[in-house]
Design a protein around this motif. Structure first.
Motif, PDB file in Angstrom:
ATOM      1  N   GLY A  64       0.814  -1.213   0.000  1.00 14.14           N
ATOM      2  CA  GLY A  64       0.000   0.000   0.000  1.00 14.14           C
ATOM      3  C   GLY A  64       0.845   1.258   0.000  1.00 14.14           C
ATOM      4  O   GLY A  64       0.539   2.229  -0.703  1.00 14.14           O
ATOM      5  N   ASN A  65       1.921   1.252   0.775  1.00 18.07           N
ATOM      6  CA  ASN A  65       2.803   2.415   0.829  1.00 18.07           C
ATOM      7  C   ASN A  65       3.503   2.645  -0.500  1.00 18.07           C
ATOM      8  O   ASN A  65       3.678   3.781  -0.950  1.00 18.07           O
ATOM      9  N   ILE A  66       3.913   1.553  -1.135  1.00 18.66           N
ATOM     10  CA  ILE A  66       4.589   1.662  -2.427  1.00 18.66           C
ATOM     11  C   ILE A  66       3.672   2.297  -3.457  1.00 18.66           C
ATOM     12  O   ILE A  66       4.056   3.218  -4.181  1.00 18.66           O
ATOM     13  N   MET A  67       2.445   1.828  -3.534  1.00 15.34           N
ATOM     14  CA  MET A  67       1.500   2.352  -4.516  1.00 15.34           C
ATOM     15  C   MET A  67       1.198   3.830  -4.263  1.00 15.34           C
ATOM     16  O   MET A  67       1.151   4.629  -5.205  1.00 15.34           O
ATOM     17  N   SER A 105       2.296   6.932  -6.667  1.00 12.89           N
ATOM     18  CA  SER A 105       1.251   7.804  -7.203  1.00 12.89           C
ATOM     19  C   SER A 105       1.598   9.272  -6.975  1.00 12.89           C
ATOM     20  O   SER A 105       1.453  10.112  -7.885  1.00 12.89           O
ATOM     21  N   TYR A 106       2.068   9.595  -5.777  1.00 18.00           N
ATOM     22  CA  TYR A 106       2.463  10.970  -5.490  1.00 18.00           C
ATOM     23  C   TYR A 106       3.598  11.428  -6.410  1.00 18.00           C
ATOM     24  O   TYR A 106       3.583  12.540  -6.942  1.00 18.00           O
ATOM     25  N   LEU A 107       4.600  10.569  -6.588  1.00 21.87           N
ATOM     26  CA  LEU A 107       5.736  10.942  -7.419  1.00 21.87           C
ATOM     27  C   LEU A 107       5.326  11.143  -8.874  1.00 21.87           C
ATOM     28  O   LEU A 107       5.824  12.053  -9.554  1.00 21.87           O
ATOM     29  N   ALA A 108       4.410  10.300  -9.360  1.00 16.47           N
ATOM     30  CA  ALA A 108       3.916  10.470 -10.730  1.00 16.47           C
ATOM     31  C   ALA A 108       3.196  11.805 -10.880  1.00 16.47           C
ATOM     32  O   ALA A 108       3.374  12.523 -11.874  1.00 16.47           O
TER      33      ALA A 108
END
Length: 293
Positions: free
Chosen positions: A104-107, A111-114
């Motif tokens: 969950g943290n990875i996703m 998403s924030y970085l994208a």
């Protein structure tokens, strides 16, 4: 053409400017939000259309941004960065490396970085990158610290690559004078990201030897070339002593293949030699010659 053609002709009339502004404001708010995952395709579509609205191609941009539009964009970016920073602090303060890179943290982090990478494109078009550069500068040490705690799985390397993509846009703004930072800040951001990029690139290159993982990481060769040029530009704009420190560390490092700082080294040598000649006292050369004889 008569009455039957009037509905068709009405659709060909220019859109009212206030309607365009309303659409843009609503779209930028949605595009910088964090909607449920099932709405990601709609969000990506909104981001694409916003970029298109500001693009000058064969036609003029659909929207000419004024101060009100720029203010709204800045507010949306502030909220996005605030959510990213909350997530970053939670990961930075995590007690174990396992908790930092749960699925969950990875996703969420990816998403924030994208979104932040996309935001850079919009801010560049609007010529309002300064606040974003300051945000990224303030967060850089935490970002690198969090990412360095992860192992070298494809998912973690993909996040690292996305962080490098954002960093490349920030460094480009700094390196080419779009955003002017004091020397101390330019040196600090260089010392934070240069070692990270230097170590991460070989890891990504090794993983992309696998065709499946290469597709996942979506390597852009121009990214590395542009980033390398930006590093050189930032180094050459530093005081000579700081340049010497950076180049000495590069020459002693086992990962000196990337970025290749040969150009910066050559320019530093040339400038140093010229400076020594021009700044020497009139009698220095004569004294040196006498000592040698």
């Amino acid at each position: 053409m008569g009455l039957p053609a009037e509905p068709i002709l009405a659709r060909l009339q220019p859109v009212n400017q206030s309607a365009i502004i309303n659409i843009f404001v609503s779209a930028i708010r949605f595009a910088t939000s964090s909607p449920p995952q099932q709405m990601n395709d709609l969000k990506s579509s909104a981001q694409e259309q916003l970029e298109y609205m500001l693009t000058e191609d064969d036609d003029a941009p659909l929207l000419t941004a004024d101060d009100n539009i720029k203010h709204e964009v800045k507010e949306c970016v502030n909220r996005l960065f605030s959510r990213f920073n909350d997530s970053l602090i939670a990961l930075y303060c995590g007690s174990t490396t396992e908790s930092l890179f749960e699925a969950g943290n990875i996703m969420l982090f990816q998403s924030y970085l994208a979104d932040l990478s996309w935001v850079c494109q919009i801010l560049t078009k609007l010529e309002i990158m300064r606040e974003f550069v300051e945000y990224w500068f303030d967060a850089s040490e935490k970002i690198v610290k969090v990412l360095e705690q992860g192992n070298s799985t494809t998912e973690v390397l993909e996040i690292k690559l996305r962080a490098i993509e954002v960093t490349s846009k920030v460094l480009e703004a700094i390196g080419y004078g779009t955003v002017v930072l004091p020397t101390a800040k330019r040196l600090k951001v260089l010392k934070v990201w240069l070692p990270f990029v230097r170590v991460t690139k070989p890891l990504i290159d090794s993983v992309t030897m696998d065709c499946v993982n290469a597709m996942l990481l979506k390597i852009d060769g121009e990214l590395w070339q542009s980033l390398e040029s930006t590093f050189v530009s930032i180094i050459l704009a530093l005081p000579s002593g700081d340049q010497a420190d950076v180049l000495t560390e590069w020459l002693d490092n086992e990962y000196m293949q990337y970025p290749d700082l040969t150009e910066a080294f050559e320019v530093w040598c040339y400038r140093s030699k010229v400076a020594k000649r021009r700044l020497s006292l009139p009698g220095d050369e004569h004294v040196m010659t006498m000592n040698m004889s």
